[in-house]
Structures are given as C-alpha cells and as structure tokens.
Design a protein around this motif. Structure first.
Motif, mmCIF file in Angstrom:
data_model
loop_
_atom_site.group_PDB
_atom_site.id
_atom_site.type_symbol
_atom_site.label_atom_id
_atom_site.label_comp_id
_atom_site.label_asym_id
_atom_site.label_seq_id
_atom_site.Cartn_x
_atom_site.Cartn_y
_atom_site.Cartn_z
ATOM 1 N N TYR A 298 0.828 -1.196 0.000
ATOM 2 C CA TYR A 298 0.000 0.000 0.000
ATOM 3 C C TYR A 298 0.864 1.248 0.000
ATOM 4 O O TYR A 298 1.972 1.226 0.529
ATOM 5 N N PRO A 299 0.413 2.299 -0.619
ATOM 6 C CA PRO A 299 -0.771 2.255 -1.481
ATOM 7 C C PRO A 299 -0.488 1.445 -2.735
ATOM 8 O O PRO A 299 0.658 1.290 -3.133
ATOM 9 N N ASN A 300 -1.509 0.975 -3.354
ATOM 10 C CA ASN A 300 -1.390 0.217 -4.601
ATOM 11 C C ASN A 300 -2.661 0.450 -5.408
ATOM 12 O O ASN A 300 -3.724 -0.009 -4.991
ATOM 13 N N PRO A 301 -2.572 1.225 -6.503
ATOM 14 C CA PRO A 301 -1.402 1.733 -7.228
ATOM 15 C C PRO A 301 -0.624 2.795 -6.432
ATOM 16 O O PRO A 301 -1.145 3.392 -5.494
ATOM 17 N N ASN A 302 0.634 3.036 -6.874
ATOM 18 C CA ASN A 302 1.458 4.065 -6.271
ATOM 19 C C ASN A 302 2.394 4.655 -7.311
ATOM 20 O O ASN A 302 2.332 4.290 -8.492
ATOM 21 N N VAL A 317 12.033 -10.231 -0.267
ATOM 22 C CA VAL A 317 10.984 -9.736 -1.151
ATOM 23 C C VAL A 317 11.652 -9.336 -2.462
ATOM 24 O O VAL A 317 12.637 -8.590 -2.461
ATOM 25 N N LYS A 318 11.116 -9.858 -3.578
ATOM 26 C CA LYS A 318 11.677 -9.551 -4.887
ATOM 27 C C LYS A 318 10.592 -8.955 -5.780
ATOM 28 O O LYS A 318 9.442 -9.411 -5.763
ATOM 29 N N VAL A 319 10.987 -7.938 -6.547
ATOM 30 C CA VAL A 319 10.078 -7.272 -7.468
ATOM 31 C C VAL A 319 10.543 -7.566 -8.893
ATOM 32 O O VAL A 319 11.721 -7.366 -9.223
ATOM 33 N N PHE A 320 9.612 -8.027 -9.738
ATOM 34 C CA PHE A 320 9.904 -8.349 -11.127
ATOM 35 C C PHE A 320 9.024 -7.504 -12.044
ATOM 36 O O PHE A 320 7.872 -7.195 -11.706
ATOM 37 N N VAL A 351 5.320 -8.854 -7.291
ATOM 38 C CA VAL A 351 6.080 -8.864 -6.050
ATOM 39 C C VAL A 351 5.929 -10.239 -5.414
ATOM 40 O O VAL A 351 4.806 -10.702 -5.162
ATOM 41 N N ASN A 352 7.067 -10.899 -5.159
ATOM 42 C CA ASN A 352 7.070 -12.215 -4.516
ATOM 43 C C ASN A 352 7.720 -12.132 -3.142
ATOM 44 O O ASN A 352 8.729 -11.441 -2.963
ATOM 45 N N VAL A 353 7.146 -12.871 -2.191
ATOM 46 C CA VAL A 353 7.751 -13.034 -0.871
ATOM 47 C C VAL A 353 8.312 -14.450 -0.780
ATOM 48 O O VAL A 353 7.611 -15.430 -1.066
ATOM 49 N N GLU A 364 1.888 -10.805 -5.216
ATOM 50 C CA GLU A 364 0.922 -9.727 -5.425
ATOM 51 C C GLU A 364 1.296 -8.932 -6.681
ATOM 52 O O GLU A 364 2.473 -8.822 -7.022
ATOM 53 N N LYS A 365 0.262 -8.397 -7.333
ATOM 54 C CA LYS A 365 0.478 -7.519 -8.481
ATOM 55 C C LYS A 365 0.630 -6.086 -8.000
ATOM 56 O O LYS A 365 -0.118 -5.630 -7.139
ATOM 57 N N LEU A 366 1.621 -5.398 -8.515
ATOM 58 C CA LEU A 366 1.899 -4.003 -8.164
ATOM 59 C C LEU A 366 1.698 -3.135 -9.393
ATOM 60 O O LEU A 366 2.179 -3.480 -10.477
ATOM 61 N N MET A 367 1.005 -2.023 -9.216
ATOM 62 C CA MET A 367 0.795 -1.075 -10.317
ATOM 63 C C MET A 367 1.454 0.243 -9.968
ATOM 64 O O MET A 367 1.171 0.833 -8.926
ATOM 65 N N VAL A 368 2.362 0.690 -10.848
ATOM 66 C CA VAL A 368 3.020 1.983 -10.682
ATOM 67 C C VAL A 368 2.443 2.933 -11.720
ATOM 68 O O VAL A 368 2.456 2.643 -12.929
ATOM 69 N N LYS A 369 1.965 4.073 -11.256
ATOM 70 C CA LYS A 369 1.324 5.042 -12.163
ATOM 71 C C LYS A 369 2.347 6.073 -12.646
ATOM 72 O O LYS A 369 3.259 6.441 -11.913
#
Length: 369
Positions: A298-302, A317-320, A351-353, A364-369
């Motif tokens: 959170y927030p998500n989107p960000n 935690v890894k972000v792809f 995002v993987n834990v 989880e899916k992450l959205m960057v605006k």
C-alpha cells in the motif's frame, strides 16, 4: 437584544425592553486544534459525566476540538493507550487537554478556551488511502511549520470510532446520575444504572495509537526551519467489526516539553478524499495483527513509493517487471515492514515473498502510475 410582546400582553414599562453589553470573543490561533484525551470505562459510575462533556465539546467546538475516549477495564481497551493515560491521571473520570495538567471532564471547556487561543508552531493535514479489499489503512500526517523549532518533537496518529456498541454486561455503562439524586447530567439522570448495553453506544473511542503513546523519538530533524514541511506515514490493519464510516483520524504534534502543540482531526473519508501524501513511513509499533494474508502492498497503485508488509519473519521480497526481470531484492526486516522508494517506470510489476527456504509464499500484483 430586544424583548417585546411578552406573552402577547401589554408592555407596562417600555424602558426595560432593551439590554446592551460588550462581549469579548475568544479568537482561536490560526490552525489550532485542541486535543482532549478522556480516561473512561463502562465500569466507572461517574464516567457518564465524561461522556456528557465529550459530547458538549464536540457539539460546541467541532473543528477546533479533537476528543479521544481512552477506555479502561472494558471491551474497548487499547492496552498501550490505557497505560499511557493512566500515568497522567489520578482517577476516573479524568483527562488531559493537550497533554497538560489533569482535569475533570467538567473542566474541558475552560481548558479548551485557554489553549485554543495559542498559535501553534505547525499545522497538520490528514491524508489517507484505504483498501477496502485488504482492510489496510495508510495515513499521512503532513506537518507544515510556521515557526523554527528544535529539540525532540514527535508525531502521533490516533484512530477513533463513534457509535461503538456490543453485547453483554461488560458493555453496560454504570451510571451514578441515575434517578437524579446527583443532579442533571445531559439526560443520564433519566437512565438506569447500569445502562443496558442495548440502550447505549460509545463515541470517540480510541481504537489504535501509533507508533506509541509517547511517539517516536526525534520524529523530525533536530532543527526545523520556518516554512519546512515534513510528512510521516502510518499503517493500520482495520478489523472487520470496525466501521470506517464512523472513524476519525487524529494527529498529535508533541513538542519538546511533552505538550501537544497542535492536533488535527478528520473522518477517514475526508482524509481519503485529500489523498495520501508522500513521506517517511513510521514502522514502529503497530497495535493490530495482520489478517490471514502473507503480504500487503500500500498504497497500490502508487508512484514508486510504497510499503510492503509481510508476516514472514525471515526471507526476501523480490520485485519483477512483466518481462520477468528482477528489479529489486530486499531482505525482510524483523518487523516485516519494507519501505521502497524505487524509481520504477509506469507499469505492472509482480512482487514475490520468499521464506528462509527460498520458497515463494505470497505473490501480489503491483501497479506503478
């Protein structure tokens, strides 16, 4: 003020129809919000006096007064808050206004009128982002300083809720004013003792305080200049039995003397309409457990500034990106709170834990605006 046509009769003496006087009003300091913390409990027979005066303050000074009912010995207790306020008072009902001297609830109006005239060193603006799906609430408290200050200043975020009720004897309110023998008290003299749980609800109930009763030491730089702005962010997991439509966010700026310099108050809906301001996350004490979910973002989107919260106590935690390229790897700290301020391009990320066995336990899916 003019009085005329009394009971429709003839005026025998027109000379006494008019009265004039001068009134010196109280002028609030610019942006000042006074915070009142009331110590109360359903077991306390005289605490209906506190309930009454908290209602009076809200009705009379809404927007200039932020009331917090800190419960003791009943189902609405927040242990850390109860212990903190207990060190400042000698009995129940009681309270403090702007963390000053102990006062009886009947003294709230006088203490308020004295404090509201003070021009604070800073003004707090509440912002928020609420994810109804995950029940995660992120709060921003933006502090705009209009004076230069120094020393150990702190910022505290409190959540309160109105119309709280429950079932069972612990939710019934003892009432010393029942029967009228102790005089009038806002209608409580007309109610029994105890007041049955199905005939009463509770307002201004403290639900959470973060990061602690005292606040995080040195929440701001040692020296803050006139015109500086600082934003701190707080996270809460909202239990299913809390009604966010009835909740308020209260900010408390504590000066280097331990006194509340200024407060802020808004509903969660008002803070959400303002939006979440970017700032530094306070990742200290949190009073609520994670729901049955391994990770939340959170927030998500960000915009690339975010907090990833996990209840995995060891791992990564890894972000792809959507092409499967690794763009960030972070070790999970002991408190499970990871603050990311990456310059991620607009788009979708995964995002993987990973636990300590390097197994993926949450995605989880992450959205960057």
């Amino acid at each position: 003020v003019t009085v005329s046509n009394v009971n429709g009769g003839t005026d025998d003496d027109s000379a006494d129809d008019t009265k004039s006087m001068n009134i010196t009003p109280i002028t609030p300091g610019a942006g000042k919000v006074v915070v009142g913390e009331e110590a109360t409990g359903t077991w306390c027979p005289w605490c209906t006096r506190g309930t009454h005066f908290m209602h009076v303050m809200e009705e009379s000074y809404k927007g200039y007064w932020a009331g917090i009912a800190v419960h003791n010995g009943d189902p609405m207790v927040v242990s850390e808050y109860d212990q903190g306020i207990g060190a400042l008072i000698g009995g129940y009902p009681s309270g403090v206004v702007d963390r000053g001297a102990e006062v009886d609830p009947s003294g709230f109006p006088g203490a308020f009128l004295e404090n509201v005239q003070m021009t604070p060193a800073a003004i707090i603006t509440n912002g928020a982002f609420y994810d109804a799906t995950t029940a995660e609430l992120a709060v921003s408290l933006k502090v705009d300083f209009s004076k230069a200050v120094s020393g150990d200043w702190r910022l505290i975020c409190v959540l309160t809720e109105d119309s709280v009720h429950g079932t069972g004897a612990d939710w019934s309110q003892a009432n010393a004013y029942a029967g009228g023998g102790s005089g009038p008290m806002g209608g409580f003299e007309n109610l029994p003792s105890p007041i049955p749980f199905d005939q009463i609800s509770y307002d201004h109930v403290a639900r959470a305080i973060s990061p602690s009763f005292e606040g995080k030491a040195n929440s701001f730089p040692t020296s803050v200049a006139d015109g500086d702005s600082h934003t701190l962010l707080y996270s809460f997991s909202v239990p299913a039995d809390w009604n966010t439509d009835k909740m308020h966010i209260i900010g408390m700026l504590i000066n280097d003397q331990g006194v509340t310099e200024n407060g802020s108050t808004s509903s969660i809906n008002e803070a959400t309409a303002h939006g979440l301001d970017n700032g530094s996350w306070i990742t200290g004490v949190t009073l609520m457990d994670m729901p049955d979910k391994e990770m939340m973002i959170y927030p998500n989107p960000n915009d690339g500034n975010m907090v990833i919260k996990t209840n995995i106590d060891a791992g990564l935690v890894k972000v792809f990106d959507v092409e499967g390229r690794l763009v960030n790897t972070t070790t999970i700290p002991a408190n499970g709170m990871i603050e990311l301020n990456d310059n991620l391009e607009t788009g979708i990320y995964i995002v993987n834990v990973y636990n300590k066995m390097n197994e993926v336990v949450a995605t989880e899916k992450l959205m960057v605006k």
